[in-house]
Design a protein around this motif. Structure first.
Motif, PDB file in Angstrom:
ATOM      1  N   LEU A 198       0.836  -1.205   0.000  1.00 46.10           N
ATOM      2  CA  LEU A 198       0.000   0.000   0.000  1.00 46.10           C
ATOM      3  C   LEU A 198       0.872   1.256   0.000  1.00 46.10           C
ATOM      4  CD1 LEU A 198      -2.771  -1.084   2.547  1.00 46.10           C
ATOM      5  CD2 LEU A 198      -2.825  -1.180   0.039  1.00 46.10           C
ATOM      6  N   ALA A 199       2.016   1.220   0.686  1.00 49.38           N
ATOM      7  CA  ALA A 199       2.928   2.361   0.703  1.00 49.38           C
ATOM      8  C   ALA A 199       3.485   2.628  -0.692  1.00 49.38           C
ATOM      9  CB  ALA A 199       4.068   2.116   1.685  1.00 49.38           C
ATOM     10  N   VAL A 200       3.853   1.570  -1.414  1.00 47.60           N
ATOM     11  CA  VAL A 200       4.345   1.727  -2.787  1.00 47.60           C
ATOM     12  C   VAL A 200       3.238   2.274  -3.684  1.00 47.60           C
ATOM     13  CG1 VAL A 200       5.083   0.436  -4.837  1.00 47.60           C
ATOM     14  CG2 VAL A 200       6.172   0.016  -2.623  1.00 47.60           C
ATOM     15  N   GLY A 201       2.015   1.833  -3.462  1.00 48.25           N
ATOM     16  CA  GLY A 201       0.884   2.387  -4.206  1.00 48.25           C
ATOM     17  C   GLY A 201       0.728   3.875  -3.957  1.00 48.25           C
ATOM     18  N   ALA A 202       0.944   4.285  -2.698  1.00 47.63           N
ATOM     19  CA  ALA A 202       0.856   5.709  -2.361  1.00 47.63           C
ATOM     20  C   ALA A 202       1.950   6.503  -3.073  1.00 47.63           C
ATOM     21  CB  ALA A 202       0.965   5.890  -0.850  1.00 47.63           C
ATOM     22  N   ILE A 203       3.166   5.960  -3.092  1.00 44.96           N
ATOM     23  CA  ILE A 203       4.269   6.647  -3.778  1.00 44.96           C
ATOM     24  C   ILE A 203       3.969   6.759  -5.270  1.00 44.96           C
ATOM     25  CG2 ILE A 203       6.708   6.505  -4.401  1.00 44.96           C
ATOM     26  CD1 ILE A 203       7.231   5.192  -1.698  1.00 44.96           C
ATOM     27  N   ASN A 204       3.469   5.691  -5.867  1.00 45.95           N
ATOM     28  CA  ASN A 204       3.123   5.723  -7.288  1.00 45.95           C
ATOM     29  C   ASN A 204       2.109   6.829  -7.580  1.00 45.95           C
ATOM     30  OD1 ASN A 204       4.799   3.601  -7.904  1.00 45.95           O
ATOM     31  ND2 ASN A 204       3.185   2.046  -7.877  1.00 45.95           N
ATOM     32  N   TYR A 205       1.109   6.936  -6.718  1.00 46.72           N
ATOM     33  CA  TYR A 205       0.088   7.978  -6.892  1.00 46.72           C
ATOM     34  C   TYR A 205       0.733   9.369  -6.823  1.00 46.72           C
ATOM     35  CZ  TYR A 205      -3.890  11.011  -5.951  1.00 46.72           C
ATOM     36  OH  TYR A 205      -4.808  12.041  -6.011  1.00 46.72           O
ATOM     37  N   LEU A 206       1.582   9.564  -5.834  1.00 45.92           N
ATOM     38  CA  LEU A 206       2.213  10.873  -5.656  1.00 45.92           C
ATOM     39  C   LEU A 206       3.086  11.242  -6.859  1.00 45.92           C
ATOM     40  CD1 LEU A 206       3.134  10.496  -1.887  1.00 45.92           C
ATOM     41  CD2 LEU A 206       1.457  12.110  -2.837  1.00 45.92           C
ATOM     42  N   LEU A 207       3.876  10.286  -7.339  1.00 43.69           N
ATOM     43  CA  LEU A 207       4.757  10.567  -8.476  1.00 43.69           C
ATOM     44  C   LEU A 207       3.943  10.875  -9.725  1.00 43.69           C
ATOM     45  CD1 LEU A 207       7.497   7.810  -7.949  1.00 43.69           C
ATOM     46  CD2 LEU A 207       7.599  10.232  -7.326  1.00 43.69           C
ATOM     47  N   LYS A 208       2.858  10.153  -9.929  1.00 48.45           N
ATOM     48  CA  LYS A 208       2.000  10.398 -11.097  1.00 48.45           C
ATOM     49  C   LYS A 208       1.373  11.790 -11.060  1.00 48.45           C
ATOM     50  CE  LYS A 208      -0.655   6.827 -10.623  1.00 48.45           C
ATOM     51  NZ  LYS A 208      -1.746   5.835 -10.823  1.00 48.45           N
ATOM     52  N   ASN A 209       1.204  12.299  -9.849  1.00 52.26           N
ATOM     53  CA  ASN A 209       0.540  13.601  -9.702  1.00 52.26           C
ATOM     54  C   ASN A 209       1.517  14.741  -9.395  1.00 52.26           C
ATOM     55  OD1 ASN A 209      -2.657  13.273  -9.685  1.00 52.26           O
ATOM     56  ND2 ASN A 209      -1.769  11.420  -8.793  1.00 52.26           N
ATOM     57  N   GLY A 210       2.785  14.543  -9.721  1.00 52.67           N
ATOM     58  CA  GLY A 210       3.762  15.625  -9.668  1.00 52.67           C
ATOM     59  C   GLY A 210       4.397  15.884  -8.314  1.00 52.67           C
ATOM     60  N   TYR A 211       4.196  15.002  -7.345  1.00 50.51           N
ATOM     61  CA  TYR A 211       4.819  15.174  -6.033  1.00 50.51           C
ATOM     62  C   TYR A 211       6.159  14.438  -5.984  1.00 50.51           C
ATOM     63  CZ  TYR A 211       0.226  16.711  -4.352  1.00 50.51           C
ATOM     64  OH  TYR A 211      -0.959  17.380  -4.170  1.00 50.51           O
ATOM     65  N   ARG A 212       7.054  14.928  -5.159  1.00 54.68           N
ATOM     66  CA  ARG A 212       8.335  14.257  -4.938  1.00 54.68           C
ATOM     67  C   ARG A 212       8.327  13.614  -3.555  1.00 54.68           C
ATOM     68  NH1 ARG A 212      12.215  19.127  -5.156  1.00 54.68           N
ATOM     69  NH2 ARG A 212      10.437  19.930  -3.944  1.00 54.68           N
ATOM     70  N   VAL A 213       8.910  12.401  -3.493  1.00 52.38           N
ATOM     71  CA  VAL A 213       9.010  11.663  -2.229  1.00 52.38           C
ATOM     72  C   VAL A 213      10.493  11.459  -1.922  1.00 52.38           C
ATOM     73  CG1 VAL A 213       8.461   9.499  -1.045  1.00 52.38           C
ATOM     74  CG2 VAL A 213       6.824  10.470  -2.693  1.00 52.38           C
ATOM     75  N   PRO A 214      10.986  11.984  -0.802  1.00 46.80           N
ATOM     76  CA  PRO A 214      10.257  12.550   0.349  1.00 46.80           C
ATOM     77  C   PRO A 214      10.229  14.081   0.368  1.00 46.80           C
ATOM     78  CG  PRO A 214      12.473  12.102   1.023  1.00 46.80           C
ATOM     79  CD  PRO A 214      12.413  11.737  -0.433  1.00 46.80           C
ATOM     80  N   GLU A 215      10.744  14.739  -0.692  1.00 45.00           N
ATOM     81  CA  GLU A 215      10.891  16.198  -0.637  1.00 45.00           C
ATOM     82  C   GLU A 215       9.567  16.907  -0.359  1.00 45.00           C
ATOM     83  OE1 GLU A 215      14.247  14.526  -3.032  1.00 45.00           O
ATOM     84  OE2 GLU A 215      12.058  14.255  -2.990  1.00 45.00           O
ATOM     85  N   ASP A 216       8.477  16.452  -1.025  1.00 41.60           N
ATOM     86  CA  ASP A 216       7.176  17.094  -0.828  1.00 41.60           C
ATOM     87  C   ASP A 216       6.325  16.384   0.227  1.00 41.60           C
ATOM     88  OD1 ASP A 216       7.745  18.956  -2.855  1.00 41.60           O
ATOM     89  OD2 ASP A 216       7.097  17.534  -4.392  1.00 41.60           O
TER      90      ASP A 216
END
Length: 328
Positions: free
Chosen positions: A246-264
């Motif tokens: 589920l955490a990887v799914g969350a990261i995938n969602y964030l990257l697809k929507n222009g967010y950086r992990v962990p910067e944002d």
């Protein structure tokens, strides 16, 4: 209980009972229903061999798992079979595919196979499980769910303590708005205890639990997008998912929507599955002792077969820090 006794109670011949048991030959519908009800009520199950002989140890253990595709379940199974092999036991592996009816069916099949014991890797424990296992009188050890209140042995992970520690980890990095992705509380360990740990850590820091920052889905990575759409409306600085998937799914969602992990936004999980280490960024997570829990469950069962005393074992864990979370 014998076939003759079943026949007497059902007021039919032993050959009719045999046809019902083997599902062979013609039996009137109402007669079949009457025989099946008596069989169910009495808990009678035929043995594959030596029906009339005194039961002897078969050196055979039944293992029930929820699904074969899980890496963590594979580690548990490896641990179980390693210790069973060392003690001269063979095993039958039953994959239920998370199907409750199959769990019940396999318990009955194990009785027919005359297993000496059962190791049950459980996602939940229902009254039907307990009622049937007590009727069967088969020594059983549960893994992953606390069955001690039912007087059954179990090997469990410290889901509550681990989740408190991970939530504190984020809080100590300055995060106060932590989105939580959970699963249904029918899974008492992952669903209930991990959510309880998250909420307890917040309260210990004087932070009110915001229901808008909690989303409950299922174990499938495909369910995460809906959870993330809800949580991101609250502008969290971190996401805590109860499994690495589920955490990887969350990261995938964030990257697809222009967010950086962990910067944002920071993201953490639990489980330390294979993907946690190789994913980019590396996932900060909780490492549970899956292999060791399988080994310990088999050792517990070996002791039960000798002493008939139930045990509860709580396994250790450790927080594994990687690159997916930062201080703010």
């Amino acid at each position: 209980m014998t076939i003759k006794e079943i026949a007497r109670l059902a007021e039919v011949s032993t050959s009719t009972v045999s046809r019902v048991l083997n599902d062979s030959g013609y039996v009137k519908h109402e007669v079949r229903e009457r025989v099946e009800k008596i069989i169910d009520d009495t808990g009678y199950l035929p043995s594959d061999t030596a029906k009339d002989l005194k039961k002897k140890n078969t050196k055979l253990i039944g293992i029930i798992i929820p699904k074969l595709s899980s890496r963590t379940i594979g580690l548990v199974a490896d641990g179980i079979t390693k210790v069973l092999d060392e003690n001269g036991y063979s095993s039958i592996l039953a994959n239920t595919g998370l199907d409750f009816k199959k769990e019940i069916e396999f318990i009955k099949i194990f009785k027919q196979k005359r297993v000496d014991g059962i190791i049950f890797v459980a996602t939940n424990i229902a009254e039907e499980h307990i009622k049937l296992l007590k009727k069967m009188k088969i020594p059983t050890v549960f893994i992953g769910q606390d069955s001690s209140s039912y007087d059954f042995s179990c090997v469990v992970h410290d889901d509550y303590g681990a989740t408190v520690e991970m939530t504190n980890y984020l809080l100590n990095k300055g995060h106060r708005k932590i989105g939580f992705i959970g699963v249904d509380e029918i899974d008492r360990a992952v669903g209930y205890q991990r959510r309880r740990g998250y909420e307890a850590a917040l309260k210990e820091h004087g932070i009110d639990v915001d229901r808008n920052l909690i989303s409950i889905g299922n174990f499938e990575i495909s369910s995460v997008d809906a959870s993330m759409r809800k949580l991101m409306k609250e502008n969290p600085t971190a996401i805590f998912a109860v499994t690495d998937n589920l955490a990887v799914g969350a990261i995938n969602y964030l990257l697809k929507n222009g967010y950086r992990v962990p910067e944002d936004i920071s993201v953490v999980g639990e489980g330390d599955s294979g993907i946690a280490e190789i994913y980019n960024p590396g996932l900060t997570t909780i490492k549970y002792q899956y292999l060791e829990s399988g080994e310990e469950s088999a050792r517990v069962l070996m002791r039960i077969l000798k002493t008939d005393k139930s045990e509860k074992k709580i396994m250790n864990y450790r927080l594994v820090e990687r690159e997916s979370a930062r201080k703010i």
